[in-house]
Design a protein around this motif. Structure first.
Motif, PDB file in Angstrom:
ATOM      1  N   GLN A 139      43.244  52.148  44.713  1.00 52.38           N
ATOM      2  CA  GLN A 139      42.132  52.044  43.775  1.00 52.38           C
ATOM      3  C   GLN A 139      42.563  51.488  42.424  1.00 52.38           C
ATOM      4  OE1 GLN A 139      39.725  55.668  43.470  1.00 52.38           O
ATOM      5  NE2 GLN A 139      40.307  56.193  45.564  1.00 52.38           N
ATOM      6  N   ARG A 140      43.830  51.634  42.083  1.00 51.11           N
ATOM      7  CA  ARG A 140      44.320  51.157  40.781  1.00 51.11           C
ATOM      8  C   ARG A 140      44.673  49.673  40.789  1.00 51.11           C
ATOM      9  NH1 ARG A 140      46.995  56.294  40.860  1.00 51.11           N
ATOM     10  NH2 ARG A 140      48.919  55.322  41.632  1.00 51.11           N
ATOM     11  N   ARG A 141      44.676  49.046  41.936  1.00 51.23           N
ATOM     12  CA  ARG A 141      45.072  47.646  42.010  1.00 51.23           C
ATOM     13  C   ARG A 141      44.002  46.724  41.432  1.00 51.23           C
ATOM     14  NH1 ARG A 141      47.386  48.205  48.219  1.00 51.23           N
ATOM     15  NH2 ARG A 141      49.269  49.374  47.644  1.00 51.23           N
ATOM     16  N   ALA A 142      44.441  45.668  40.764  1.00 49.18           N
ATOM     17  CA  ALA A 142      43.519  44.718  40.135  1.00 49.18           C
ATOM     18  C   ALA A 142      42.744  43.958  41.208  1.00 49.18           C
ATOM     19  CB  ALA A 142      44.295  43.752  39.255  1.00 49.18           C
ATOM     20  N   ILE A 143      41.452  43.762  40.973  1.00 46.69           N
ATOM     21  CA  ILE A 143      40.585  43.141  41.975  1.00 46.69           C
ATOM     22  C   ILE A 143      40.561  41.621  41.852  1.00 46.69           C
ATOM     23  CG2 ILE A 143      38.197  42.983  42.792  1.00 46.69           C
ATOM     24  CD1 ILE A 143      37.856  45.894  41.743  1.00 46.69           C
ATOM     25  N   ALA A 144      40.362  41.116  40.636  1.00 47.46           N
ATOM     26  CA  ALA A 144      40.147  39.682  40.442  1.00 47.46           C
ATOM     27  C   ALA A 144      41.261  38.818  41.045  1.00 47.46           C
ATOM     28  CB  ALA A 144      39.958  39.371  38.965  1.00 47.46           C
ATOM     29  N   PRO A 145      42.531  39.074  40.742  1.00 42.27           N
ATOM     30  CA  PRO A 145      43.566  38.199  41.314  1.00 42.27           C
ATOM     31  C   PRO A 145      43.643  38.297  42.833  1.00 42.27           C
ATOM     32  CG  PRO A 145      44.561  40.099  40.207  1.00 42.27           C
ATOM     33  CD  PRO A 145      43.110  40.083  39.830  1.00 42.27           C
ATOM     34  N   ARG A 146      43.266  39.434  43.377  1.00 43.48           N
ATOM     35  CA  ARG A 146      43.309  39.589  44.840  1.00 43.48           C
ATOM     36  C   ARG A 146      42.165  38.839  45.511  1.00 43.48           C
ATOM     37  NH1 ARG A 146      46.191  43.708  42.827  1.00 43.48           N
ATOM     38  NH2 ARG A 146      48.007  44.331  44.111  1.00 43.48           N
ATOM     39  N   LEU A 147      41.002  38.841  44.897  1.00 45.18           N
ATOM     40  CA  LEU A 147      39.910  38.035  45.449  1.00 45.18           C
ATOM     41  C   LEU A 147      40.281  36.564  45.424  1.00 45.18           C
ATOM     42  CD1 LEU A 147      36.618  39.627  44.011  1.00 45.18           C
ATOM     43  CD2 LEU A 147      37.427  39.662  46.382  1.00 45.18           C
ATOM     44  N   GLY A 148      40.849  36.121  44.315  1.00 49.44           N
ATOM     45  CA  GLY A 148      41.241  34.721  44.204  1.00 49.44           C
ATOM     46  C   GLY A 148      42.263  34.342  45.242  1.00 49.44           C
ATOM     47  N   ALA A 149      43.268  35.189  45.440  1.00 53.12           N
ATOM     48  CA  ALA A 149      44.310  34.890  46.414  1.00 53.12           C
ATOM     49  C   ALA A 149      43.765  34.920  47.834  1.00 53.12           C
ATOM     50  CB  ALA A 149      45.453  35.903  46.264  1.00 53.12           C
ATOM     51  N   ALA A 150      42.859  35.863  48.123  1.00 57.75           N
ATOM     52  CA  ALA A 150      42.288  35.966  49.463  1.00 57.75           C
ATOM     53  C   ALA A 150      41.454  34.739  49.797  1.00 57.75           C
ATOM     54  CB  ALA A 150      41.443  37.229  49.579  1.00 57.75           C
ATOM     55  N   LEU A 151      40.734  34.216  48.821  1.00 61.31           N
ATOM     56  CA  LEU A 151      39.898  33.040  49.064  1.00 61.31           C
ATOM     57  C   LEU A 151      40.718  31.779  49.308  1.00 61.31           C
ATOM     58  CD1 LEU A 151      37.018  33.717  46.535  1.00 61.31           C
ATOM     59  CD2 LEU A 151      36.764  33.420  49.009  1.00 61.31           C
ATOM     60  N   GLU A 152      41.945  31.767  48.842  1.00 59.19           N
ATOM     61  CA  GLU A 152      42.797  30.610  49.118  1.00 59.19           C
ATOM     62  C   GLU A 152      43.067  30.475  50.616  1.00 59.19           C
ATOM     63  OE1 GLU A 152      46.347  30.736  46.826  1.00 59.19           O
ATOM     64  OE2 GLU A 152      45.306  30.642  44.889  1.00 59.19           O
ATOM     65  N   SER A 153      43.200  31.610  51.302  1.00 54.58           N
ATOM     66  CA  SER A 153      43.455  31.585  52.740  1.00 54.58           C
ATOM     67  C   SER A 153      42.181  31.699  53.564  1.00 54.58           C
ATOM     68  CB  SER A 153      44.417  32.718  53.133  1.00 54.58           C
ATOM     69  OG  SER A 153      43.857  33.984  52.820  1.00 54.58           O
ATOM     70  N   ALA A 154      41.093  32.140  52.924  1.00 49.30           N
ATOM     71  CA  ALA A 154      39.816  32.289  53.632  1.00 49.30           C
ATOM     72  C   ALA A 154      38.697  31.743  52.747  1.00 49.30           C
ATOM     73  CB  ALA A 154      39.558  33.761  53.973  1.00 49.30           C
ATOM     74  N   PRO A 155      38.652  30.422  52.542  1.00 46.78           N
ATOM     75  CA  PRO A 155      37.689  29.834  51.597  1.00 46.78           C
ATOM     76  C   PRO A 155      36.233  29.984  52.015  1.00 46.78           C
ATOM     77  CG  PRO A 155      38.825  28.121  52.848  1.00 46.78           C
ATOM     78  CD  PRO A 155      39.536  29.405  53.138  1.00 46.78           C
ATOM     79  N   ASP A 156      35.970  30.277  53.288  1.00 45.50           N
ATOM     80  CA  ASP A 156      34.596  30.449  53.751  1.00 45.50           C
ATOM     81  C   ASP A 156      34.147  31.910  53.739  1.00 45.50           C
ATOM     82  OD1 ASP A 156      34.311  27.729  54.234  1.00 45.50           O
ATOM     83  OD2 ASP A 156      35.139  27.887  56.258  1.00 45.50           O
ATOM     84  N   ALA A 157      34.952  32.784  53.167  1.00 47.20           N
ATOM     85  CA  ALA A 157      34.622  34.211  53.155  1.00 47.20           C
ATOM     86  C   ALA A 157      33.427  34.496  52.257  1.00 47.20           C
ATOM     87  CB  ALA A 157      35.828  35.018  52.678  1.00 47.20           C
TER      88      ALA A 157
END
Length: 267
Positions: free
Chosen positions: A111-129
Motif C-alpha cells: 500500500q505504501r508503494r508509489a502508484i504513478a511510476p508503476r502505472l507508467g511502467a506497466a503501460l510501457e509493456s501493456a499499452p492497450d491496458a
C-alpha cells in the motif's frame, strides 16, 4: 490516443452491456465461455483467487470475447518496478486492467508503494491496458489510456465535460447490475456496495445499521436512491435506457457486474 472505433460491430448483451465483470471468488471463471459481450473483465480479489494460466488460456481459446485481467500495479507479482513474476504466466491473449489495488488485497508494504511510476511502467509493456481511476483519477487521465471508471451520480456530467473539452480517448464505465425494480432485491444485491461509497456513507444516519433488505427508515431511503446513482438497477428496459444515456454522454464501453449472479445477465 484514440481507439473509439471498433474493428467489428460491437457485441452487446440484450440490455446493451459491452462487457461483463466477473469475480473469481464468486464465479467459476472457466464456465464463462460464451457471453454476448465484447469483453470479459476478471476482477482481482487476492492471489488465492487468481485464475491460473491454464484456465485463462482455455478461456481465451474458447470464448468469443476479449479477456482482461485486473492487475494491481503495487502488488507483488504484478509490480513493474519490482516483483513482476505473475505477469510471465499470463497468456498472450489476455489483456490487462491496471489498478492501484484495493487495500483489502494489499499488504501494508504494498500500500505504501508509489502508484504513478508503476502505472507508467506497466503501460510501457501493456499499452492497450485499461487504467482504473478510483482514487487516482488525475494520474489515470494523465496516462492517456482507456479510463475505467466506477459509475457515480456525476458520471454523465463528467463524461459530457470530458468530451466537450476534447478528450477523445476510450472511457469504460463499471457498474453493478441488477435486473429488477423490487426494492428488497436491489438492497440485498447492492446495498452493501453503495453504502461503501463515501457520499452515501456520509449520508447514512447510522453506519452500523443493516444495508440489505432489512434496512428501514432514512437508511433505506438513502440506499435506494444511491442504488440508482451507483448501480444499474431496474427492469431490463430501464437499464437498457440508462446504458444508452451513458453511451450518449460519452462512454465507449459499459461494463456490468452481475450483482445477483452471472446467470441473470446470460439468460
Amino acid at each position: 490516443m484514440s481507439t473509439r472505433t471498433h474493428r467489428h460491430p460491437p457485441l452487446r448483451s440484450r440490455i446493451g452491456l459491452d462487457a461483463i465483470a466477473i469475480k473469481p471468488a464468486e464465479c467459476d471463471v472457466s464456465r464463462v465461455t460464451d457471453t454476448p459481450v465484447d469483453t470479459l473483465a476478471i476482477d482481482y480479489e487476492g492471489r488465492e483467487h487468481l485464475p491460473d494460466a491454464e484456465t485463462l488460456t482455455a478461456l481465451t481459446a474458447e470464448s468469443n470475447t476479449a479477456v482482461r485481467l485486473t492487475t494491481p500495479v503495487r502488488a507483488d507479482g504484478f509490480d513493474p518496478l519490482g516483483d513482476d513474476s505473475l505477469l510471465e504466466s499470463l497468456p498472450d491473449g489476455v489483456g490487462r486492467v491496471l489498478v492501484a489495488g484495493h487495500p483489502a488485497y494489499l499488504s501494508s508494504e504494498e500500500q505504501r508503494r508509489a502508484i504513478a511510476p508503476r502505472l507508467g511502467a506497466a503501460l510501457e509493456s501493456a499499452p492497450d491496458a485499461w487504467v482504473g481511476t478510483e482514487s487516482v483519477e488525475r494520474i489515470a487521465m494523465a496516462t492517456g489510456a482507456t479510463q475505467y471508471d466506477l459509475l457515480t451520480r456525476s458520471t454523465e456530467r463528467t463524461l459530457h465535460a470530458l468530451r466537450t473539452a476534447g478528450f477523445d480517448g476510450d472511457i469504460a464505465v463499471y457498474a453493478p447490475t441488477v435486473l429488477t425494480d423490487d426494492p428488497d432485491a436491489v438492497l440485498d444485491a447492492v446495498g452493501g456496495y453503495v453504502a461503501r461509497r463515501r457520499p452515501v456513507a456520509e449520508a447514512l444516519p447510522d453506519p452500523e445499521e443493516a444495508t440489505d433488505s432489512s434496512a428501514t427508515g432514512r437508511t433505506r431511503e438513502v440506499l435506494l436512491e444511491a442504488a440508482s446513482d451507483y448501480a444499474l438497477v431496474g427492469t431490463e428496459s430501464a437499464v437498457r435506457e440508462r446504458i444508452d444515456e451513458l453511451r450518449t454522454a460519452g462512454a465507449t464501453t459499459v461494463v456490468g457486474y452481475p450483482a445477483r449472479g452471472l446467470d441473470e445477465l446470460l439468460e
